[in-house]
Scaffold this active site. Structure first.
Site, PDB file in Angstrom:
ATOM      1  N   GLU A   1       0.906  -1.242  -0.073  1.00 40.69           N
ATOM      2  CA  GLU A   1      -0.131   0.078  -0.091  1.00 40.69           C
ATOM      3  C   GLU A   1       0.891   1.308  -0.043  1.00 40.69           C
ATOM      4  OE1 GLU A   1      -3.050  -0.203   2.925  1.00 40.69           O
ATOM      5  OE2 GLU A   1      -2.969  -2.456   2.940  1.00 40.69           O
TER       6      GLU A   1
ATOM      7  N   CYS B   1      -2.442   9.034   3.072  1.00 40.07           N
ATOM      8  CA  CYS B   1      -2.322   8.480   1.831  1.00 40.07           C
ATOM      9  C   CYS B   1      -3.369   8.743   0.580  1.00 40.07           C
ATOM     10  CB  CYS B   1      -2.357   7.059   2.065  1.00 40.07           C
ATOM     11  SG  CYS B   1      -3.759   6.197   2.814  1.00 40.07           S
TER      12      CYS B   1
HETATM   13  P1  NAP Z   1       8.361   4.824   4.169  1.00 41.85           P
HETATM   14  O1  NAP Z   1       9.768   5.525   4.448  1.00 41.85           O
HETATM   15  O2  NAP Z   1       8.366   3.910   3.147  1.00 41.85           O
HETATM   16  O3  NAP Z   1       8.427   4.054   5.708  1.00 41.85           O
HETATM   17  C1  NAP Z   1       7.065   3.115   5.875  1.00 41.85           C
HETATM   18  C2  NAP Z   1       7.277   2.102   6.726  1.00 41.85           C
HETATM   19  O4  NAP Z   1       8.363   1.210   5.945  1.00 41.85           O
HETATM   20  C3  NAP Z   1       8.480   2.285   7.882  1.00 41.85           C
HETATM   21  O5  NAP Z   1       8.088   1.421   8.934  1.00 41.85           O
HETATM   22  C4  NAP Z   1       9.650   2.285   7.403  1.00 41.85           C
HETATM   23  O6  NAP Z   1      10.825   1.956   8.590  1.00 41.85           O
HETATM   24  C5  NAP Z   1       9.628   0.936   6.558  1.00 41.85           C
HETATM   25  N1  NAP Z   1      10.563   0.764   5.623  1.00 41.85           N
HETATM   26  C6  NAP Z   1      10.560   1.620   4.577  1.00 41.85           C
HETATM   27  N2  NAP Z   1      11.701   1.252   3.817  1.00 41.85           N
HETATM   28  C7  NAP Z   1      12.145   0.127   4.056  1.00 41.85           C
HETATM   29  C8  NAP Z   1      13.024  -1.115   3.816  1.00 41.85           C
HETATM   30  N3  NAP Z   1      13.700  -0.881   2.752  1.00 41.85           N
HETATM   31  N4  NAP Z   1      13.040  -2.258   4.605  1.00 41.85           N
HETATM   32  C9  NAP Z   1      12.251  -2.266   5.506  1.00 41.85           C
HETATM   33  N5  NAP Z   1      11.275  -1.263   5.979  1.00 41.85           N
HETATM   34  C10 NAP Z   1      11.382  -0.339   5.426  1.00 41.85           C
HETATM   35  O7  NAP Z   1       7.239   5.697   4.165  1.00 41.85           O
HETATM   36  P2  NAP Z   1       6.970   6.853   4.839  1.00 41.85           P
HETATM   37  O8  NAP Z   1       7.443   8.088   4.328  1.00 41.85           O
HETATM   38  O9  NAP Z   1       7.250   6.829   6.472  1.00 41.85           O
HETATM   39  O10 NAP Z   1       5.290   6.903   4.861  1.00 41.85           O
HETATM   40  C11 NAP Z   1       4.507   7.733   3.800  1.00 41.85           C
HETATM   41  C12 NAP Z   1       4.262   6.979   2.608  1.00 41.85           C
HETATM   42  O11 NAP Z   1       3.372   6.017   2.907  1.00 41.85           O
HETATM   43  C13 NAP Z   1       3.551   8.016   1.484  1.00 41.85           C
HETATM   44  O12 NAP Z   1       4.287   7.587   0.226  1.00 41.85           O
HETATM   45  C14 NAP Z   1       2.117   7.440   1.623  1.00 41.85           C
HETATM   46  O13 NAP Z   1       1.586   7.751   0.486  1.00 41.85           O
HETATM   47  C15 NAP Z   1       2.357   5.755   1.960  1.00 41.85           C
HETATM   48  N6  NAP Z   1       1.066   5.645   2.802  1.00 41.85           N
HETATM   49  C16 NAP Z   1       0.284   4.776   1.884  1.00 41.85           C
HETATM   50  C17 NAP Z   1      -0.833   4.387   2.281  1.00 41.85           C
HETATM   51  C18 NAP Z   1      -1.863   3.369   1.371  1.00 41.85           C
HETATM   52  O14 NAP Z   1      -2.693   2.921   2.005  1.00 41.85           O
HETATM   53  N7  NAP Z   1      -1.622   3.197   0.280  1.00 41.85           N
HETATM   54  C19 NAP Z   1      -1.460   4.482   3.709  1.00 41.85           C
HETATM   55  C20 NAP Z   1      -0.554   5.204   4.425  1.00 41.85           C
HETATM   56  C21 NAP Z   1       0.813   5.860   3.833  1.00 41.85           C
HETATM   57  P3  NAP Z   1      11.412   3.163   9.207  1.00 41.85           P
HETATM   58  O15 NAP Z   1      10.756   4.239   9.472  1.00 41.85           O
HETATM   59  O16 NAP Z   1      12.325   2.548  10.335  1.00 41.85           O
HETATM   60  O17 NAP Z   1      12.407   3.735   7.890  1.00 41.85           O
END
Ligand code: NAP
Length: 458
Positions: free
Chosen positions: A227, A261
């Site tokens: 997601e 999101c």
């Molecule tokens: P993110 O940097 O990708 O992080 C999200 C989660 O994934 C965190 O727990 C992060 O851990 C973990 N993570 C990221 N890269 C990883 C990797 N390579 N290996 C393991 N874990 C990893 O995203 P964000 O910036 O925090 O969140 C915002 C994004 O989420 C936006 O793009 C938003 O659109 C999206 N989102 C989508 C939905 C949907 O339903 N489609 C809902 C909510 C949010 P760490 O924090 O430790 O890096």
């Protein structure tokens, strides 16, 4: 990395640190989880449902603390009251349909054959959760996964480590190992996935993060729910209710400082309504109060980190340099000094799809508005995106809303509403927004696997 650190956007200080789990600790806790899962799955469904519902109620009881902690961790104003309303609604729905959805489908049961199609838990479910709605996004998967008989391992975002702990406390009445919160770094997470530790991984976060998870899972056949990001459009037709459209689309764009999101990031307005829509929207946004999220008067908190605010600042500055007009008076938002996570909201006109602010996810308090001639142009612009989570169409005619929706490349079509997850409908995306299906009865399919029983009496 030996420690994760949460810097609060309130004042840039360190709010929390937690040690990253060691390899030995992770191995031991996953072993406990595997053992616990077998016993958990063997319990009657009614018992699992009751225990999971009790976990949600336990979380609800500490909501006042959660609200304060959310403000510190990611900047959401305390006046919003937190996430438990949505968590209760979605969990209640998923618990309510569990008996029907998880019951085996009996194809035949007579003197000769018993044939049935059952759904079984996948084993361990890894939930990787983001900070922007740390309880809602996580419980979307945790609740059906537990009810279906899986054990859950949660890796929460480094920005919201306390959310992971709070969830673990809420489910601490479950048998040891059924719910495990781990502070994991990316490398360990990837290794665990590559080692086939999980039957299903649900990742909610950025596109880049989702790609890393897909790479980690390559060749393991681990099922993934991804997601990811969005750039959700609104389209205001000439027959729309203008005031309702302004209210809902502005709220959709600026709630949670635009860090939703399915937040509204770009708006297309039929030419006859364009000027009035823009004028009313600017008036709506100018009333927001940017400030410390702990203060009751604050309606717009800081972004979760200065880094995110700087990304939005850069997108906005680029658009203005390319000819866009920024309509909201920054002077109304003195908390934005230009160098912290506090960011004044902004509305841009004179924008087009050559600008990043109209094509890349902003995930912040800015929205671009463009006039459109007709439905054709609006549909083409809405579909001109690498993302597809939701689209919000404003019209008085449901038939028109549905027929426009049928042509939109998106996971959810809204008419006359936005930024809401209906637990009876599937939460899903197209294009770079990812793959999979959360919530609704389809949400149970992700956390279970089919098993066929073909039994013959001789
Ligand atoms: P993110 O940097 O990708 O992080 C999200 C989660 O994934 C965190 O727990 C992060 O851990 C973990 N993570 C990221 N890269 C990883 C990797 N390579 N290996 C393991 N874990 C990893 O995203 P964000 O910036 O925090 O969140 C915002 C994004 O989420 C936006 O793009 C938003 O659109 C999206 N989102 C989508 C939905 C949907 O339903 N489609 C809902 C909510 C949010 P760490 O924090 O430790 O890096």
């Amino acid at each position: 990395m030996t420690e994760i650190t949460c810097i609060t956007p309130i004042d840039g200080s360190v709010y929390a640190t937690r040690p990253v789990a060691s390899r030995a600790d992770v191995a031991a806790r996953l072993e406990t989880a595997r053992t616990a899962q077998r016993d958990w799955a063997a319990r009657p469904l009614a018992e699992r449902i009751a225990l999971v519902e009790e976990g949600v109620a336990r979380l609800d009881r500490v909501n006042a603390d959660l609200v304060q902690e959310l403000a510190w961790q990611m900047g959401r104003p305390t006046r919003t009251g937190g996430e438990m309303g949505g968590v209760r609604e979605r969990s209640g729905y998923m618990a309510g349909i569990a008996r029907r959805v998880l019951a085996p489908e009996v194809i035949e049961d007579d003197a000769k054959f018993r044939r049935l199609l059952a759904r079984e838990p996948v084993g361990l479910v890894l939930v990787i959760a983001p900070w922007n709605y740390p309880f809602l996004t996580a419980t979307n998967t945790i609740v059906p996964a537990l009810i279906a008989g899986n054990a859950v391992v949660l890796k929460h975002a480094s920005q919201t480590p306390l959310a992971g702990e709070r969830l673990a406390q809420a489910f601490a009445h479950l048998p040891d190992g059924v719910f495990t919160n781990l502070f994991l770094d990316h490398a360990t997470t990837a290794k665990l996935i590559a080692a086939r530790s999980f039957g299903f991984v649900n990742f909610t976060g950025s596109v880049a993060g989702g790609q890393s998870i897909e790479r980690a899972a390559a060749g393991t056949f681990t099922a993934l729910g991804l997601e990811l990001g969005g750039k959700d459009p609104g389209y205001v037709r000439a027959d729309a209710n203008l005031d309702a459209a302004v209210d809902t689309l502005m709220d959709g764009a600026f709630f949670n400082s635009g860090q939703c999101c399915c937040g509204i990031e770009r708006i297309y307005v039929a030419e006859p309504l364009f000027d009035a829509f823009v004028e009313k929207s600017v008036a709506w946004v100018s009333k927001l109060i940017l400030g410390n999220p702990l203060e009751q008067a604050t309606t717009l908190g800081p972004m979760a980190s200065r880094r995110f605010a700087d990304t939005v600042r850069a997108q906005t500055a680029e658009a203005v340099a390319a000819g866009a007009t920024a309509l909201v008076d920054k002077g109304l938002f003195p908390a934005d000094t230009g160098s912290t996570a506090y960011l004044a909201p902004q509305i841009l006109t004179g924008v087009d799809h050559s600008m990043r602010v109209m094509t890349e996810e902003s995930f912040g308090p800015v929205v671009g508005i463009m006039p459109v001639r007709d439905d054709e142009q609006a549909i083409a612009l809405m579909n001109d995106s690498r993302y597809g989570l939701t689209a919000s169409v404003w019209t008085e005619d449901p038939d028109v809303g549905q027929s426009i929706g049928a042509r939109l490349e998106t996971g959810t079509v809204f008419m006359n509403r936005a930024d809401y997850l209906d637990p009876a409908l599937t939460w899903t995306g197209v294009k770079d927004t990812g793959r999979g299906a959360a919530l609704s009865h389809l949400g149970y399919l992700s956390v279970t696997r089919p098993k066929s029983y073909h039994l013959k009496r001789l």
